[in-house]
Design an enzyme around this catalytic site. Sequence first.
Site, PDB file in Angstrom:
ATOM      1  N   ASP A 167       0.721  -1.025  -0.148  1.00  0.00           N
ATOM      2  CA  ASP A 167      -0.124  -0.118  -0.209  1.00  0.00           C
ATOM      3  C   ASP A 167       0.816   1.281  -0.002  1.00  0.00           C
ATOM      4  O   ASP A 167       1.795   1.340   0.822  1.00  0.00           O
ATOM      5  CB  ASP A 167      -0.970  -0.043   1.053  1.00  0.00           C
ATOM      6  CG  ASP A 167      -1.953   1.054   1.296  1.00  0.00           C
ATOM      7  OD1 ASP A 167      -2.363   1.475   0.089  1.00  0.00           O
ATOM      8  OD2 ASP A 167      -2.089   1.600   2.380  1.00  0.00           O
ATOM      9  N   GLU A 205      -1.578  -0.981  -5.789  1.00  0.00           N
ATOM     10  CA  GLU A 205      -2.842  -0.144  -6.249  1.00  0.00           C
ATOM     11  C   GLU A 205      -2.582   0.687  -7.360  1.00  0.00           C
ATOM     12  O   GLU A 205      -1.398   1.291  -7.313  1.00  0.00           O
ATOM     13  CB  GLU A 205      -3.214   0.667  -5.013  1.00  0.00           C
ATOM     14  CG  GLU A 205      -4.586   0.294  -4.312  1.00  0.00           C
ATOM     15  CD  GLU A 205      -5.144   1.393  -3.434  1.00  0.00           C
ATOM     16  OE1 GLU A 205      -6.308   1.397  -3.369  1.00  0.00           O
ATOM     17  OE2 GLU A 205      -4.183   1.576  -2.533  1.00  0.00           O
ATOM     18  N   CYS A 250     -12.243  -6.151   6.179  1.00  0.00           N
ATOM     19  CA  CYS A 250     -11.192  -7.087   7.031  1.00  0.00           C
ATOM     20  C   CYS A 250     -10.608  -8.086   6.128  1.00  0.00           C
ATOM     21  O   CYS A 250     -11.278  -8.721   5.298  1.00  0.00           O
ATOM     22  CB  CYS A 250     -12.161  -7.780   8.155  1.00  0.00           C
ATOM     23  SG  CYS A 250     -11.012  -8.959   8.796  1.00  0.00           S
ATOM     24  N   CYS A 308     -11.528 -11.928   7.057  1.00  0.00           N
ATOM     25  CA  CYS A 308     -12.885 -12.645   6.922  1.00  0.00           C
ATOM     26  C   CYS A 308     -13.769 -11.924   5.813  1.00  0.00           C
ATOM     27  O   CYS A 308     -14.672 -12.410   5.338  1.00  0.00           O
ATOM     28  CB  CYS A 308     -13.718 -12.663   8.039  1.00  0.00           C
ATOM     29  SG  CYS A 308     -14.034 -11.175   8.795  1.00  0.00           S
ATOM     30  N   CYS A 325     -11.908  -6.276  14.134  1.00  0.00           N
ATOM     31  CA  CYS A 325     -13.123  -6.789  13.386  1.00  0.00           C
ATOM     32  C   CYS A 325     -14.366  -7.324  14.218  1.00  0.00           C
ATOM     33  O   CYS A 325     -13.954  -8.277  14.956  1.00  0.00           O
ATOM     34  CB  CYS A 325     -12.543  -8.095  12.139  1.00  0.00           C
ATOM     35  SG  CYS A 325     -13.970  -8.799  11.338  1.00  0.00           S
ATOM     36  N   CYS A 365     -14.819 -11.497  13.151  1.00  0.00           N
ATOM     37  CA  CYS A 365     -13.695 -12.512  13.257  1.00  0.00           C
ATOM     38  C   CYS A 365     -12.819 -12.174  14.570  1.00  0.00           C
ATOM     39  O   CYS A 365     -12.148 -12.881  15.024  1.00  0.00           O
ATOM     40  CB  CYS A 365     -12.973 -12.932  12.360  1.00  0.00           C
ATOM     41  SG  CYS A 365     -11.809 -11.691  11.443  1.00  0.00           S
ATOM     42  N   ASP A 397      -3.184   0.406   7.714  1.00  0.00           N
ATOM     43  CA  ASP A 397      -2.445   0.286   6.717  1.00  0.00           C
ATOM     44  C   ASP A 397      -1.877  -1.024   6.067  1.00  0.00           C
ATOM     45  O   ASP A 397      -2.069  -1.222   4.972  1.00  0.00           O
ATOM     46  CB  ASP A 397      -1.208   1.264   6.390  1.00  0.00           C
ATOM     47  CG  ASP A 397      -1.617   2.740   6.794  1.00  0.00           C
ATOM     48  OD1 ASP A 397      -2.657   3.210   6.213  1.00  0.00           O
ATOM     49  OD2 ASP A 397      -0.836   3.515   7.589  1.00  0.00           O
TER      50      ASP A 397
HETATM   51 ZN   LIG Z   1     -12.935 -10.163  10.085  1.00  0.00          ZN
END
Ligand SMILES: [Zn+2]
Length: 367
Positions: free
Chosen positions: A173, A257, A310, A313, A329, A332, A339
């Site tokens: 990133d 990206e 996330c 998941c 998250c 999960c 980042d």
């Molecule tokens: Zn998650």
Amino acid sequence: MESIKTQIYPNQQQKELIEKTFGCTRFIYNKCLEQQIKNHEQSQKFINKYGMCKWITGFKKEYEWLKEVENKPLQYSVFNLESAYKRFFREHKGFPNFKSKNGKQSYKTDVHIYVEKHWVKLPKMDKIRVFEKLPDIKPKQIIVSKDSGKYYISISFDKQREKIETSGEIGIDLGLKDFAIFSDGTKVKNHKFIKNSEKQLAKLQKRLSRTKKCSNRRKVAKLKVSRCYQKIRNQRQDFLHKLTTAIAKQYKYVAIENLSVSNMVKNHCLAKSISDVALGEFRRQLEYKLKWNGGELAVIGRFEPSSKTCSNCGFIKKDLKLSDRKWVCEKCGTSHDRDINAAKNILNFSHSPMERREGGVEICAIS
Ligand SMILES: [Zn+2]
């Protein structure tokens, strides 16, 4: 064909010969252009590059000093003139201009050239020191140029090259505070000296804007700005080359990206333009270095809510604010660094079969 451009450090004697070659190629170009215009007025046809090469022999008899430089650049100079004419005839682009010694200087050659790790050999010259370590290549063509008082070479060569065995994959990133964040958690800081030079550049530009047009002070201020740009460029190139070489040596597959979307952050105009150039250059270097080693660069072509997803998941945290640097998250329970999570998502996303099918991921590799 691939190419590398880098700075060279000619000694005094080499500089003199390079300058002389700039002068002679410019002279030939202008002489031939003059001759073409004369011919045209006498309603004769355009003489092609091979015809013009014969003119060179004539000019050499008249102007002995043309023999002091290598012949190849002189030939390339008339090739350029022919291309300029072609653009004028076919694409109705502007009529070829006479070359000025104040413009950008360059010449091309392709015989008796070779490169070593830190050296380049040009005809009629001893070896010249090169800024960056060169790969093991056989050059096809070399262009020597000069910009803001510094000398550069651009080397073209065939792709064939010994490969280094690399493995593993990584998502990167690109940001502003940290230059690059890797999916394995590594963060690469933006270099402080680049920031310092940027500050200096802003100051010099301000000073330039206060000078009167056509004044001597303006000239001096302009030169200072261009030297400062040059300094930033060199520091940036050095930083980027070290970084991209290290990445390409370690990984076989890198996902990033698309830069036009990754850099949407609001920013001061100057800093942004500098960072844009750096990101573009980062991609260019990374792509060719990965290809050298038989690796791949995957570029994600459209915007994804990469920081809100996330990476473990796939849950999307819609209410994630820009100020939230860390989050957990809800689904999960994985705790994320904003980042690093984004970098992981870039890597995951680049593997998505659906995105690959629909052109959301561009794969750059040797074909
Ligand atoms: Zn998650």
